[in-house]
Scaffold this active site. Structure first.
Site, PDB file in Angstrom:
ATOM      1  N   ASP A  46      -8.337   4.705  -2.396  1.00  0.00           N
ATOM      2  CA  ASP A  46      -6.876   4.596  -2.300  1.00  0.00           C
ATOM      3  C   ASP A  46      -6.295   5.877  -1.683  1.00  0.00           C
ATOM      4  O   ASP A  46      -5.482   5.831  -0.757  1.00  0.00           O
ATOM      5  CB  ASP A  46      -6.258   4.367  -3.691  1.00  0.00           C
ATOM      6  CG  ASP A  46      -6.746   3.096  -4.370  1.00  0.00           C
ATOM      7  OD1 ASP A  46      -5.967   2.151  -4.512  1.00  0.00           O
ATOM      8  OD2 ASP A  46      -7.945   3.041  -4.743  1.00  0.00           O
ATOM      9  N   GLU A  71       1.996   3.968  -1.291  1.00  0.00           N
ATOM     10  CA  GLU A  71       1.840   3.802  -2.745  1.00  0.00           C
ATOM     11  C   GLU A  71       1.427   5.074  -3.489  1.00  0.00           C
ATOM     12  O   GLU A  71       1.933   5.375  -4.559  1.00  0.00           O
ATOM     13  CB  GLU A  71       0.807   2.709  -3.038  1.00  0.00           C
ATOM     14  CG  GLU A  71       0.610   2.507  -4.535  1.00  0.00           C
ATOM     15  CD  GLU A  71      -0.420   1.449  -4.890  1.00  0.00           C
ATOM     16  OE1 GLU A  71      -0.942   0.775  -3.989  1.00  0.00           O
ATOM     17  OE2 GLU A  71      -0.700   1.311  -6.094  1.00  0.00           O
ATOM     18  N   ASP A 134       0.180   0.152   1.977  1.00  0.00           N
ATOM     19  CA  ASP A 134      -0.612   0.004   0.751  1.00  0.00           C
ATOM     20  C   ASP A 134      -2.039   0.374   1.155  1.00  0.00           C
ATOM     21  O   ASP A 134      -2.734  -0.391   1.841  1.00  0.00           O
ATOM     22  CB  ASP A 134      -0.552  -1.437   0.229  1.00  0.00           C
ATOM     23  CG  ASP A 134      -1.033  -1.517  -1.210  1.00  0.00           C
ATOM     24  OD1 ASP A 134      -1.862  -0.669  -1.595  1.00  0.00           O
ATOM     25  OD2 ASP A 134      -0.588  -2.428  -1.929  1.00  0.00           O
TER      26      ASP A 134
HETATM   27  N1  LIG Z   1       1.684  -6.891 -13.933  1.00  0.00           N
HETATM   28  C1  LIG Z   1       1.769  -7.052 -12.629  1.00  0.00           C
HETATM   29  N2  LIG Z   1       2.373  -8.143 -12.122  1.00  0.00           N
HETATM   30  C2  LIG Z   1       2.457  -8.309 -10.779  1.00  0.00           C
HETATM   31  N3  LIG Z   1       1.978  -7.451  -9.873  1.00  0.00           N
HETATM   32  C3  LIG Z   1       1.361  -6.349 -10.331  1.00  0.00           C
HETATM   33  C4  LIG Z   1       1.221  -6.103 -11.710  1.00  0.00           C
HETATM   34  N4  LIG Z   1       0.565  -4.951 -11.836  1.00  0.00           N
HETATM   35  C5  LIG Z   1       0.314  -4.514 -10.588  1.00  0.00           C
HETATM   36  N5  LIG Z   1       0.808  -5.337  -9.686  1.00  0.00           N
HETATM   37  C6  LIG Z   1       0.805  -5.191  -8.218  1.00  0.00           C
HETATM   38  O1  LIG Z   1       0.046  -6.258  -7.669  1.00  0.00           O
HETATM   39  C7  LIG Z   1      -0.786  -5.745  -6.640  1.00  0.00           C
HETATM   40  C8  LIG Z   1      -2.031  -6.583  -6.496  1.00  0.00           C
HETATM   41  O2  LIG Z   1      -1.658  -7.839  -6.115  1.00  0.00           O
HETATM   42  P1  LIG Z   1      -2.597  -9.084  -6.404  1.00  0.00           P
HETATM   43  O3  LIG Z   1      -2.395  -9.428  -7.830  1.00  0.00           O
HETATM   44  O4  LIG Z   1      -2.037 -10.107  -5.472  1.00  0.00           O
HETATM   45  O5  LIG Z   1      -3.968  -8.670  -6.078  1.00  0.00           O
HETATM   46  C9  LIG Z   1      -1.093  -4.341  -7.054  1.00  0.00           C
HETATM   47  O6  LIG Z   1      -1.330  -3.621  -5.889  1.00  0.00           O
HETATM   48  P2  LIG Z   1      -2.449  -2.420  -5.868  1.00  0.00           P
HETATM   49  O7  LIG Z   1      -3.773  -3.027  -6.153  1.00  0.00           O
HETATM   50  O8  LIG Z   1      -2.283  -1.950  -4.471  1.00  0.00           O
HETATM   51  O9  LIG Z   1      -1.983  -1.422  -6.885  1.00  0.00           O
HETATM   52  C10 LIG Z   1       0.183  -3.897  -7.799  1.00  0.00           C
HETATM   53  O10 LIG Z   1       1.119  -3.257  -6.951  1.00  0.00           O
HETATM   54 MG   LIG Z   2      -0.820  -3.310  -3.716  1.00  0.00          MG
HETATM   55 MG   LIG Z   3      -2.653  -0.199  -3.563  1.00  0.00          MG
HETATM   56 MG   LIG Z   4      -2.296   0.471  -7.056  1.00  0.00          MG
END
Ligand SMILES: Nc1ncnc2c1ncn2[C@@H]1O[C@H](COP(=O)(O)O)[C@@H](OP(=O)(O)O)[C@H]1O
Ligand SMILES: [Mg+2]
Ligand SMILES: [Mg+2]
Ligand SMILES: [Mg+2]
Length: 347
Positions: A46, A71, A134
Site C-alpha cells: 500500500d 489513501e 487507491d
Molecule cells: N465497513 C466497511 N464498509 C464498506 N466499505 C469499507 C468498510 N471498511 C473498509 N471499506 C472500504 O472498502 C474498500 C474495499 O472495497 P471492497 O469491499 O469492494 O473490496 C476498502 O478499500 P482498501 O482495501 O483500499 O482500504 C475500504 O476503503
Molecule cells: Mg480502497
Molecule cells: Mg487501499
Molecule cells: Mg485501506
C-alpha cells in the site's frame, strides 16, 4: 481537451505500482500486515505503491505541480520502531523504479519515500485538477492472495475525466464464468478510460494492443450475474437480486476489480450497500466509475443520481451504490426502492 500526456503518465505509474505489489504479494507474511487506527489492514505494498505513483506522476508531468489525494498517510511509518519496515518499503520503491530504464539511476532516501507518500494529502474538491489514488484497493483480498486493484483517476473541476486500474490477479477471460481449469489462466489486466473515448483493457504483462470493452448487452435477468464485496454478506443485496429474478449466487470479489469486470461484460450488476453506515471514500470509486461509464454502464446511488466526487475525500451520495447497464438501470432501481421500503431503510 485531450488527456494523452496524463493518460500515458497514469498508465506508467499504475503499471509500476502493480509490479511492486506483485513482488510483495509473492512473499507476504501475516506478520507483515499492519493494522491502521481504523482497524483496516495495510502492507508495504500500500505504502510502496502510493510512493511509486506519486514519484512517477511528478516526474512525468513536471513542471505541473502535482495535487494528489490518496489513501495512505505516513504517521505510523514515522513512529519509532518502524525503521525496518520503512527501509524495506524504500528498497521496494527503489527496485521497482530501477526496473524502468528511464528511472534507473535516481537515488532515493527513506525521507524521499515518506515525502512522496505525503504528497497524497490534497483535499480535492470542485476546483482545479486532482489525482485520486487507491494504491492497493482491496487490501484484504491482496493479503489473501486474491483480487485487488491499483486505482488512479484524474478529477477536473470535480468530475472524473480519466481512470486507470491495474488488476494483477484478474483473469483476461471472465472472472465469473467457470473456465477450464486444466489450462493455466492468463492473469493481470490493465483498464483505462478517458472521458468520451471509451474503455480499454490490455494485459498487464507483454505488449498486446489494448482492446475496447463494453458492458453486457444481456437483458435477461434470469441469466444475469451480480457482484458484491467479499467481506460480509449484505442482506438487502439478496432481496434485490430475488426481486429481479436473478438465479445465480452473487460473485464476491475484493476491490474495484468489480467495476472492471462489469465494464467488460463479466456481470450485469454490482451492488454496494453497507451495514455500518461506513462513509465511502472517493478513491474506492473514482477509477472504477469512469471505467464503467465509458464502457456504456451506469454508476449511481439508490435514488438514481450519479456519484459526486467534488466534495473532498468522501463521496457525497445517498445510501447504496448501484453499478449496472443503462438498459437494466430502471429495473434495478425499482427493485432497490421496494427492498428498501420493506426493510425500512431511508435514502
Ligand atoms: N465497513 C466497511 N464498509 C464498506 N466499505 C469499507 C468498510 N471498511 C473498509 N471499506 C472500504 O472498502 C474498500 C474495499 O472495497 P471492497 O469491499 O469492494 O473490496 C476498502 O478499500 P482498501 O482495501 O483500499 O482500504 C475500504 O476503503
Ligand atoms: Mg480502497
Ligand atoms: Mg487501499
Ligand atoms: Mg485501506
Amino acid at each position: 481537451m485531450s488527456y494523452e500526456k496524463e493518460l500515458a503518465a497514469a498508465k506508467k505509474a499504475v503499471s509500476l505500482a502493480a509490479r511492486l505489489s506483485q513482488e510483495v504479494q509473492k512473499t507476504l507474511l501475516q506478520s507483515q500486515v499492519w493494522t491502521k487506527s481504523d482497524r483496516s489492514p495495510v502492507t508495504a505494498a500500500d505504502y510502496g505503491s502510493q510512493a511509486v505513483v506519486s514519484l512517477v506522476l511528478e516526474r512525468e508531468l513536471q513542471p505541473v505541480k502535482l495535487s494528489l489525494l490518496a489513501e495512505e498517510e505516513t504517521g505510523d511509518l514515522r513512529k519509532k520502531g518502524s525503521e525496518v519496515f520503512l527501509e524495506s518499503i524504500t528498497k521496494l520503491v527503489k527496485d521497482t523504479l530501477a526496473s524502468e530504464e528511464s528511472y534507473a539511476s535516481s537515488p532515493l532516501s527513506t525521507e524521499d519515500v515518506l515525502n512522496a507518500i505525503d504528497r497524497g494529502k490534497s483535499e480535492g474538491g470542485c476546483r482545479g485538477c486532482h489525482w485520486v489514488l487507491d494504491p492497493i484497493d482491496g487490501t484484504r483480498g491482496f493479503v489473501r492472495g486474491e483480487q485487488y486493484a491499483v486505482g488512479l483517476a484524474l478529477l477536473v473541476e470535480g468530475k472524473v475525466v480519466l481512470g486507470v486500474m491495474a488488476c494483477p490477479n484478474l483473469p483476461l477471460a471472465s472472472v465469473v464464468c467457470e473456465t477450464d481449469k486444466s489450462f493455466p489462466e492468463t492473469l493481470g489486466c490493465l483498464f483505462f478510460a478517458t472521458t468520451g473515448l471509451g474503455t480499454y483493457m490490455e494485459p498487464l504483462q507483454g505488449n498486446s494492443p489494448p482492446q475496447k470493452v463494453r458492458v453486457s448487452s444481456n437483458e435477461n435477468l434470469e441469466e444475469a450475474k451480480f457482484l458484491e464485496s467479499y467481506h460480509r454478506p449484505i442482506p438487502i443485496h439478496g432481496s434485490i437480486a430475488e426481486k429481479l429474478g436473478i438465479k445465480a449466487l452473487p460473485v464476491r470479489i475484493d476491490s474495484q476489480a468489480k467495476y472492471a469486470a462489469l465494464s467488460r461484460g463479466d456481470a450485469e450488476i454490482y451492488l454496494r450497500f453497507t451495514l455500518s453506515g461506513h462513509r465511502e471514500y472517493i478513491w474506492d470509486h473514482a477509477a472504477g466509475s469512469i471505467i464503467t461509464t465509458e464502457a456504456g454502464g451506469v454508476v449511481c446511488d439508490a435514488t438514481g443520481e450519479s456519484l459526486d466526487f467534488s466534495n473532498g475525500k468522501y463521496l457525497a451520495h445517498k445510501t447504496g451504490i448501484i453499478v449496472t447497464t443503462k438498459k437494466l438501470k430502471p429495473l434495478v432501481l425499482k427493485a432497490v426502492r421496494e427492498s428498501m421500503e420493506e426493510e425500512n431503510l431511508q435514502f
